[in-house]
Design an enzyme around this catalytic site. Sequence first.
Site, PDB file in Angstrom:
ATOM      1  N   GLN A 100     -61.197 -68.025  58.667  1.00 13.49           N
ATOM      2  CA  GLN A 100     -59.931 -68.391  58.026  1.00 13.49           C
ATOM      3  C   GLN A 100     -59.158 -69.382  58.877  1.00 13.49           C
ATOM      4  O   GLN A 100     -59.471 -69.596  60.047  1.00 13.49           O
ATOM      5  CB  GLN A 100     -59.078 -67.140  57.817  1.00 13.49           C
ATOM      6  CG  GLN A 100     -58.852 -66.334  59.087  1.00 13.49           C
ATOM      7  CD  GLN A 100     -58.582 -64.864  58.825  1.00 13.49           C
ATOM      8  OE1 GLN A 100     -58.189 -64.496  57.730  1.00 13.49           O
ATOM      9  NE2 GLN A 100     -58.784 -64.019  59.818  1.00 13.49           N
ATOM     10  N   TYR A 130     -43.503 -52.808  58.871  1.00 18.02           N
ATOM     11  CA  TYR A 130     -44.865 -52.631  58.345  1.00 18.02           C
ATOM     12  C   TYR A 130     -45.726 -51.789  59.283  1.00 18.02           C
ATOM     13  O   TYR A 130     -46.328 -50.798  58.872  1.00 18.02           O
ATOM     14  CB  TYR A 130     -45.483 -54.016  58.118  1.00 18.02           C
ATOM     15  CG  TYR A 130     -46.909 -53.973  57.647  1.00 18.02           C
ATOM     16  CD1 TYR A 130     -47.215 -53.801  56.303  1.00 18.02           C
ATOM     17  CD2 TYR A 130     -47.967 -54.103  58.547  1.00 18.02           C
ATOM     18  CE1 TYR A 130     -48.536 -53.762  55.869  1.00 18.02           C
ATOM     19  CE2 TYR A 130     -49.284 -54.064  58.124  1.00 18.02           C
ATOM     20  CZ  TYR A 130     -49.562 -53.901  56.785  1.00 18.02           C
ATOM     21  OH  TYR A 130     -50.868 -53.856  56.353  1.00 18.02           O
ATOM     22  N   GLN A 131     -45.752 -52.159  60.555  1.00 12.95           N
ATOM     23  CA  GLN A 131     -46.676 -51.477  61.495  1.00 12.95           C
ATOM     24  C   GLN A 131     -46.272 -50.030  61.708  1.00 12.95           C
ATOM     25  O   GLN A 131     -47.133 -49.149  61.799  1.00 12.95           O
ATOM     26  CB  GLN A 131     -46.722 -52.162  62.875  1.00 12.95           C
ATOM     27  CG  GLN A 131     -46.468 -53.631  62.892  1.00 12.95           C
ATOM     28  CD  GLN A 131     -47.707 -54.465  62.683  1.00 12.95           C
ATOM     29  OE1 GLN A 131     -48.777 -53.943  62.383  1.00 12.95           O
ATOM     30  NE2 GLN A 131     -47.560 -55.753  62.827  1.00 12.95           N
ATOM     31  N   GLU A 175     -62.154 -55.185  63.573  1.00 13.45           N
ATOM     32  CA  GLU A 175     -61.520 -56.428  63.108  1.00 13.45           C
ATOM     33  C   GLU A 175     -62.609 -57.499  63.056  1.00 13.45           C
ATOM     34  O   GLU A 175     -63.392 -57.646  63.987  1.00 13.45           O
ATOM     35  CB  GLU A 175     -60.402 -56.809  64.091  1.00 13.45           C
ATOM     36  CG  GLU A 175     -59.947 -58.271  64.050  1.00 13.45           C
ATOM     37  CD  GLU A 175     -59.297 -58.689  62.736  1.00 13.45           C
ATOM     38  OE1 GLU A 175     -58.382 -57.998  62.276  1.00 13.45           O
ATOM     39  OE2 GLU A 175     -59.727 -59.726  62.168  1.00 13.45           O
ATOM     40  N   ASP A 206     -67.695 -56.615  60.702  1.00 10.07           N
ATOM     41  CA  ASP A 206     -67.355 -56.349  59.312  1.00 10.07           C
ATOM     42  C   ASP A 206     -67.103 -54.846  59.119  1.00 10.07           C
ATOM     43  O   ASP A 206     -68.002 -54.025  59.322  1.00 10.07           O
ATOM     44  CB  ASP A 206     -68.542 -56.814  58.453  1.00 10.07           C
ATOM     45  CG  ASP A 206     -68.296 -56.622  56.974  1.00 10.07           C
ATOM     46  OD1 ASP A 206     -67.247 -56.047  56.612  1.00 10.07           O
ATOM     47  OD2 ASP A 206     -69.154 -57.043  56.187  1.00 10.07           O
ATOM     48  N   ALA A 207     -65.904 -54.519  58.697  1.00  6.58           N
ATOM     49  CA  ALA A 207     -65.523 -53.107  58.570  1.00  6.58           C
ATOM     50  C   ALA A 207     -66.326 -52.393  57.479  1.00  6.58           C
ATOM     51  O   ALA A 207     -66.541 -51.188  57.553  1.00  6.58           O
ATOM     52  CB  ALA A 207     -64.038 -53.004  58.277  1.00  6.58           C
ATOM     53  N   ASP A 225     -55.391 -51.913  57.530  1.00  2.00           N
ATOM     54  CA  ASP A 225     -54.360 -52.941  57.714  1.00  2.00           C
ATOM     55  C   ASP A 225     -54.993 -54.281  57.376  1.00  2.00           C
ATOM     56  O   ASP A 225     -55.345 -55.068  58.245  1.00  2.00           O
ATOM     57  CB  ASP A 225     -53.888 -52.912  59.173  1.00  2.00           C
ATOM     58  CG  ASP A 225     -52.869 -53.995  59.456  1.00  2.00           C
ATOM     59  OD1 ASP A 225     -52.285 -54.527  58.501  1.00  2.00           O
ATOM     60  OD2 ASP A 225     -52.669 -54.311  60.646  1.00  2.00           O
TER      61      ASP A 225
HETATM   62  C1  JFQ Z   1     -50.222 -57.114  59.879  1.00  2.35           C
HETATM   63  N1  JFQ Z   1     -50.739 -56.294  60.891  1.00  2.35           N
HETATM   64  C2  JFQ Z   1     -51.176 -57.292  58.736  1.00  2.35           C
HETATM   65  N2  JFQ Z   1     -51.161 -57.360  56.316  1.00  2.35           N
HETATM   66  C3  JFQ Z   1     -50.480 -57.708  57.502  1.00  2.35           C
HETATM   67  N3  JFQ Z   1     -48.982 -60.073  51.792  1.00  2.35           N
HETATM   68  C4  JFQ Z   1     -50.821 -57.997  55.063  1.00  2.35           C
HETATM   69  C5  JFQ Z   1     -50.446 -59.416  55.207  1.00  2.35           C
HETATM   70  C6  JFQ Z   1     -50.216 -60.105  53.886  1.00  2.35           C
HETATM   71  C7  JFQ Z   1     -49.156 -59.416  53.092  1.00  2.35           C
HETATM   72  C8  JFQ Z   1     -49.470 -57.976  52.934  1.00  2.35           C
HETATM   73  C9  JFQ Z   1     -49.757 -57.289  54.284  1.00  2.35           C
END
Ligand code: JFQ
Length: 359
Positions: A100, A130-131, A175, A206-207, A225
């Site tokens: 990417q 988020y985390q 990851e 690859d998970a 995540d």
């Molecule tokens: C951060 N550790 C990962 N995951 C973030 N639209 C996603 C990123 C894109 C967003 C939704 C969460």
Amino acid sequence: MEGDALKDLDCQRTLDGRGSSNNGSGKAILIPACCLKAKASKPELGTKCHSTVVSGWFSETQPSSDKFGKQVFFNNPMWPGEAHSLKVENILFQEKSKYQEVLVFQSSAYGRVLVLDGILQLTEKDECAYQEMIAHLPLCSIKSPKNVLVVGGGDGGVLREICRHSSVELIDICEIDQMVIDVSKKFFPELAIGFEDPRVRLHVGDAIEFLKQAPEGKYDAIIVDSSDPVGPAQELVEKPFFKNIARALRPGGVLCTMAESMWLHTHLIDDIIYICREIFKGSVHYAWASVPTYPSGVIGFLLCSTEGPPVDFVHPINPIEKLRGALEFRRELKFYNTQIHEAAFALPSFVKREVTALR
Ligand code: JFQ
């Protein structure tokens, strides 16, 4: 003109000191502020601006051009008709990994920002929401979690949060993109600190394959995540993936996966919940939190448990406030607490109506 060509055009404009120049067509054009800043401040990596940065503002759009060569923007298909913008101070990193395009920039309002393939992943200012939620919603819902698996999460922020739980003995993380890990270590040390914990075992790969090989019943909790389910991440919302997760969890083990926005994706949420209800015979719940820089300003989490000792997600059995040292481990909790945990499961009426699988 494709994205790359556009990028070059944007960045090759010569400076004339007035913030405008001429690209050969004789027409004066504005030089994006990010380029001016970049030239003036000699950023670490190149002076190019980025195709999602226009006139000094980043938005989650896909730049392209119409048949006359005029720059136009296609919305990301996951959130058509809208784009949230952040003012860019300067671009710190921009490179294509094997998987990417990775971009890091300094924003004026939200600190440093990580973007993958044009989609904002986190900002220094609001990453805490988020985390902290994706880690503590599941881990505070079971007694003494020991073995945890993180799928994705290469920035390390979720690891940082899991490490607050002293009962945890092993944290596997899978990851796929080494560049995300390296970039986080360089530009987001407050997140990447998660990798320093001796309980963490990093697997770069690859998970989907990792989960196929995982011993049955190994994990107490699995946290997904991931990035949005477009392209390769699509598999992470499909049935075979969830089946492998359920297999790798112990009876009464828990899954927490990112589940998009209730303002934008009730159909997708409905589909995922429908699949998960078939597979996770314990319970399936939807929770959400406010993250201002994600599309529509909110993000959802799907919490599932496998058959076994029942899990009450809404009333955490393992409240964070009672875990010794958890509130200040490495840094203070900024967002999560037990009140927020319980409130996260309260759903607006339209969600209850539209997500039929929740009824
Ligand atoms: C951060 N550790 C990962 N995951 C973030 N639209 C996603 C990123 C894109 C967003 C939704 C969460």
